[in-house]
Motif scaffolding. Structure first.
Motif, PDB file in Angstrom:
ATOM      1  N   LEU A  45     -27.199  -7.803  -4.887  1.00 32.12           N
ATOM      2  CA  LEU A  45     -25.768  -8.030  -4.675  1.00 32.12           C
ATOM      3  C   LEU A  45     -25.559  -9.114  -3.634  1.00 32.12           C
ATOM      4  N   SER A  46     -24.676 -10.032  -3.924  1.00 32.19           N
ATOM      5  CA  SER A  46     -24.335 -11.042  -2.915  1.00 32.19           C
ATOM      6  C   SER A  46     -22.818 -11.157  -2.832  1.00 32.19           C
ATOM      7  N   SER A  47     -22.167 -11.979  -3.684  1.00 34.03           N
ATOM      8  CA  SER A  47     -20.719 -12.112  -3.536  1.00 34.03           C
ATOM      9  C   SER A  47     -20.009 -10.877  -4.073  1.00 34.03           C
ATOM     10  N   LEU A  48     -18.871 -10.578  -3.443  1.00 35.16           N
ATOM     11  CA  LEU A  48     -18.073  -9.414  -3.838  1.00 35.16           C
ATOM     12  C   LEU A  48     -17.428  -9.674  -5.193  1.00 35.16           C
ATOM     13  N   PRO A  49     -17.286  -8.634  -6.011  1.00 33.45           N
ATOM     14  CA  PRO A  49     -16.572  -8.817  -7.268  1.00 33.45           C
ATOM     15  C   PRO A  49     -15.060  -8.752  -7.043  1.00 33.45           C
ATOM     16  N   LEU A  50     -14.292  -9.270  -8.009  1.00 36.16           N
ATOM     17  CA  LEU A  50     -12.841  -9.072  -8.033  1.00 36.16           C
ATOM     18  C   LEU A  50     -12.564  -7.565  -7.967  1.00 36.16           C
ATOM     19  N   ASN A  51     -11.640  -7.147  -7.092  1.00 37.50           N
ATOM     20  CA  ASN A  51     -11.418  -5.713  -6.931  1.00 37.50           C
ATOM     21  C   ASN A  51     -10.013  -5.466  -6.390  1.00 37.50           C
ATOM     22  N   CYS A  52      -9.541  -4.250  -6.520  1.00 41.40           N
ATOM     23  CA  CYS A  52      -8.283  -3.861  -5.884  1.00 41.40           C
ATOM     24  C   CYS A  52      -8.304  -2.362  -5.646  1.00 41.40           C
ATOM     25  N   ASP A  53      -7.362  -1.867  -4.854  1.00 38.25           N
ATOM     26  CA  ASP A  53      -7.263  -0.418  -4.678  1.00 38.25           C
ATOM     27  C   ASP A  53      -5.826  -0.047  -4.329  1.00 38.25           C
ATOM     28  N   ILE A  54      -5.527   1.219  -4.564  1.00 42.54           N
ATOM     29  CA  ILE A  54      -4.218   1.785  -4.219  1.00 42.54           C
ATOM     30  C   ILE A  54      -4.416   2.604  -2.945  1.00 42.54           C
ATOM     31  N   LEU A  55      -3.646   2.290  -1.889  1.00 41.81           N
ATOM     32  CA  LEU A  55      -3.777   3.025  -0.620  1.00 41.81           C
ATOM     33  C   LEU A  55      -2.613   3.992  -0.398  1.00 41.81           C
ATOM     34  N   VAL A  56      -1.452   3.687  -0.961  1.00 40.83           N
ATOM     35  CA  VAL A  56      -0.261   4.547  -0.830  1.00 40.83           C
ATOM     36  C   VAL A  56       0.416   4.652  -2.191  1.00 40.83           C
ATOM     37  N   PRO A  57       0.717   5.826  -2.708  1.00 42.22           N
ATOM     38  CA  PRO A  57       0.372   7.114  -2.124  1.00 42.22           C
ATOM     39  C   PRO A  57      -1.130   7.374  -2.198  1.00 42.22           C
ATOM     40  N   THR A  58      -1.562   8.436  -1.537  1.00 50.90           N
ATOM     41  CA  THR A  58      -2.983   8.778  -1.560  1.00 50.90           C
ATOM     42  C   THR A  58      -3.242   9.820  -2.637  1.00 50.90           C
ATOM     43  N   ASP A  59      -4.506   9.959  -2.989  1.00 50.87           N
ATOM     44  CA  ASP A  59      -4.922  10.940  -3.996  1.00 50.87           C
ATOM     45  C   ASP A  59      -4.363  12.315  -3.674  1.00 50.87           C
ATOM     46  N   GLY A  60      -3.680  12.908  -4.633  1.00 56.40           N
ATOM     47  CA  GLY A  60      -3.214  14.290  -4.469  1.00 56.40           C
ATOM     48  C   GLY A  60      -1.964  14.442  -3.617  1.00 56.40           C
ATOM     49  N   GLU A  61      -1.399  13.316  -3.134  1.00 53.30           N
ATOM     50  CA  GLU A  61      -0.221  13.413  -2.256  1.00 53.30           C
ATOM     51  C   GLU A  61       0.998  13.917  -3.028  1.00 53.30           C
ATOM     52  N   ARG A  62       1.873  14.654  -2.317  1.00 56.44           N
ATOM     53  CA  ARG A  62       3.152  15.070  -2.907  1.00 56.44           C
ATOM     54  C   ARG A  62       4.233  14.180  -2.337  1.00 56.44           C
ATOM     55  N   VAL A  63       4.877  13.437  -3.204  1.00 56.92           N
ATOM     56  CA  VAL A  63       5.896  12.472  -2.760  1.00 56.92           C
ATOM     57  C   VAL A  63       7.256  12.944  -3.275  1.00 56.92           C
ATOM     58  N   SER A  64       8.319  12.364  -2.722  1.00 54.01           N
ATOM     59  CA  SER A  64       9.668  12.717  -3.194  1.00 54.01           C
ATOM     60  C   SER A  64       9.986  11.940  -4.460  1.00 54.01           C
ATOM     61  N   ALA A  65      10.630  12.605  -5.401  1.00 58.59           N
ATOM     62  CA  ALA A  65      11.084  11.915  -6.611  1.00 58.59           C
ATOM     63  C   ALA A  65      12.102  10.851  -6.213  1.00 58.59           C
ATOM     64  N   GLY A  66      12.214   9.807  -7.057  1.00 55.84           N
ATOM     65  CA  GLY A  66      13.119   8.694  -6.749  1.00 55.84           C
ATOM     66  C   GLY A  66      12.306   7.440  -6.482  1.00 55.84           C
ATOM     67  N   ALA A  67      12.788   6.630  -5.537  1.00 56.10           N
ATOM     68  CA  ALA A  67      12.102   5.358  -5.264  1.00 56.10           C
ATOM     69  C   ALA A  67      10.789   5.613  -4.518  1.00 56.10           C
ATOM     70  N   LEU A  68       9.714   5.064  -5.058  1.00 52.30           N
ATOM     71  CA  LEU A  68       8.389   5.220  -4.447  1.00 52.30           C
ATOM     72  C   LEU A  68       7.748   3.837  -4.353  1.00 52.30           C
ATOM     73  N   THR A  69       7.328   3.448  -3.136  1.00 49.54           N
ATOM     74  CA  THR A  69       6.646   2.159  -2.982  1.00 49.54           C
ATOM     75  C   THR A  69       5.140   2.383  -3.004  1.00 49.54           C
ATOM     76  N   VAL A  70       4.516   1.798  -4.019  1.00 47.18           N
ATOM     77  CA  VAL A  70       3.060   1.872  -4.172  1.00 47.18           C
ATOM     78  C   VAL A  70       2.484   0.652  -3.455  1.00 47.18           C
ATOM     79  N   ARG A  71       1.417   0.878  -2.642  1.00 48.96           N
ATOM     80  CA  ARG A  71       0.841  -0.235  -1.861  1.00 48.96           C
ATOM     81  C   ARG A  71      -0.667  -0.269  -1.993  1.00 48.96           C
ATOM     82  N   GLY A  72      -1.206  -1.482  -1.900  1.00 47.00           N
ATOM     83  CA  GLY A  72      -2.660  -1.592  -1.924  1.00 47.00           C
ATOM     84  C   GLY A  72      -3.125  -2.980  -1.561  1.00 47.00           C
ATOM     85  N   TRP A  73      -4.395  -3.244  -1.844  1.00 46.11           N
ATOM     86  CA  TRP A  73      -4.993  -4.557  -1.574  1.00 46.11           C
ATOM     87  C   TRP A  73      -5.671  -5.053  -2.845  1.00 46.11           C
ATOM     88  N   ALA A  74      -5.923  -6.347  -2.873  1.00 46.93           N
ATOM     89  CA  ALA A  74      -6.730  -6.944  -3.937  1.00 46.93           C
ATOM     90  C   ALA A  74      -7.524  -8.086  -3.321  1.00 46.93           C
TER      91      ALA A  74
END
Ligand SMILES: Nc1nc2c(c(=O)[nH]1)N[C@H]1C(S)=C(S)[C@@H](COP(=O)(O)O)O[C@H]1N2
Ligand SMILES: [Mo]
Length: 372
Positions: free
Chosen positions: A254-283
């Motif tokens: 392994l040398s260079s990193l591959p193209l990748n992304c992830d979801i940080l918000v919400p987190t796995d298993g989180e209970r959020v309020s119905a309605g507007a939800l902002t999903v956040r992450g990195w790429a």
């Protein structure tokens, strides 16, 4: 080990007490995804820590760096030499462990003896130091293609076969690129011991394993390093291989990193309020490329919406993205994928990427949560 003992080791190494400590010695810890999401430049107390041995304790005045091998004028530098005789440069760079997101691979098939990193074995800092190319030039490096640059450190890894100190190498072409640093500062502070202080290598765009901490020897040589962490570990093996029985040089290094992304918000298993939800992450795109688009799906990839993508802090840093969606009460399935300037996107499933050491998971990001 109890949770409080692990929290104590986090405190001892200057980390937040809510770090997820995977191992106490060697110290291995990642921040919770929601904490990692909070800042583009990861604070030092939140930055993941990945180690194969106990931390060396080297005072700056005792530290020495030798530069040798295929060079005309070998060097033996002190900390003062390094910090005063070369021009200083800073680079904002994301470090990502090749094992980040391994947890998703081991839900496909077990991977014994390897830390089950979730979302946090990746962080971004501003690193300052000198360019490796300037030091290599001062040593009169021979500019021949096919040469490699080996970095060695004094921390001893009991897991290596045979037991040995940590090392790895990168091709000379990469070593001569201006983004590669010998760094002694992280986010404006002296480089903490946990992150390789007094001086570490930072190889932006490559897997974290090549950014050797506590570096004390640099050798220009005709072949990649024979060190366990270059010749045996940090390789993609075929799924049927026995990771304990492979020979040196087997598998894909392994040398260079591959193209990748992830979801940080919400987190796995989180209970959020119905309605507007902002999903956040990195790429992030491979070796200096840019992320051009991030798509988010709420129906497992049947339909997609484009996320808002913020400009990266540098060519070597992650791009942050977000998308506000409207969610009904009930279970939530959120998927994300990134596209690079080269036109490539990520593979769909971790199952298609499973490998015996659990490296390089860059499948579509996926989390489940629920709205109430
Ligand atoms: N000397 C030394 N350098 C090392 C390591 C190590 O164990 N020893 N771990 C490597 C790995 S696998 C990664 S992902 C990064 C982690 O850097 P960090 O602990 O500063 O986050 O350091 C790399 N450099
Ligand atoms: Mo790593």
């Amino acid at each position: 080990m109890t949770r409080s003992a692990k929290a104590a080791s986090a405190t001892m190494w200057g980390k937040r007490d809510d770090m997820i400590v995977r191992e106490d010695l060697p110290f291995n810890a990642e921040p919770p995804a929601s904490v990692l999401a909070a800042a583009v430049i990861t604070p030092v107390d939140t930055f993941y820590s990945r180690n194969h041995g106990p931390f060396p304790d080297i005072a700056p005045r005792e530290w020495r760096l030798t530069v040798g091998g295929s060079v005309d004028a070998p060097l033996n530098l002190t900390y003062d030499d390094l910090t005063t005789k070369f021009a200083q440069h800073c680079v904002v760079a994301t470090l990502a462990c090749a094992g980040n997101r391994r947890a998703e691979l081991l839900r496909v098939h077990p991977i014994p003896g390897k830390d089950p990193w979730e979302h946090g074995a990746i962080s971004t800092a501003e690193w300052c130091g000198v360019r490796l190319v300037d030091v290599l030039a001062a040593a009169g490096v021979r500019r021949e293609d096919e040469l490699h640059v080996e970095f060695l450190a004094p921390d001893v890894a009991q897991e290596a076969r045979p037991v040995q100190s940590y090392g790895s190498s990168i091709p000379l072409n990469k070593a001569m690129s201006e983004e590669v640093l010998l760094a002694w500062q992280m986010n404006g502070q002296p480089l903490p011991r946990a992150h390789g202080g007094p001086v570490r290598v930072v190889v932006p765009g490559y897997i974290g394993a090549r950014s050797v901490k506590w570096v004390t020897a640099i050798t220009v040589q005709p072949a990649p390093s024979q060190n366990y962490f270059q010749a045996i570990d940090y390789r993609i093996l075929p799924p049927e291989a026995d990771a304990d029985a492979v020979a040196e040089g087997e598998g894909i290094s392994l040398s260079s990193l591959p193209l990748n992304c992830d979801i940080l918000v919400p987190t796995d298993g989180e209970r959020v309020s119905a309605g507007a939800l902002t999903v956040r992450g990195w790429a992030i795109a491979g070796d200096g490329h840019s992320v051009e688009r991030v798509d988010v799906s709420l129906d497992g990839g049947h339909s997609w919406r484009q996320a808002d993508l913020r400009p990266a802090a540098s060519r070597w840093a992650w791009s942050r993205w977000s998308l506000t969606v409207d969610v009904e009460p009930g279970p939530l399935s959120i998927t994300a994928r990134a596209w690079a300037d080269t036109g490539v996107t990520q593979p769909e499933s971790p199952a298609s990427l499973w490998n015996p050491r659990g490296y390089g998971n860059n499948a579509w990001a996926h989390i489940t949560a629920s709205a109430i």
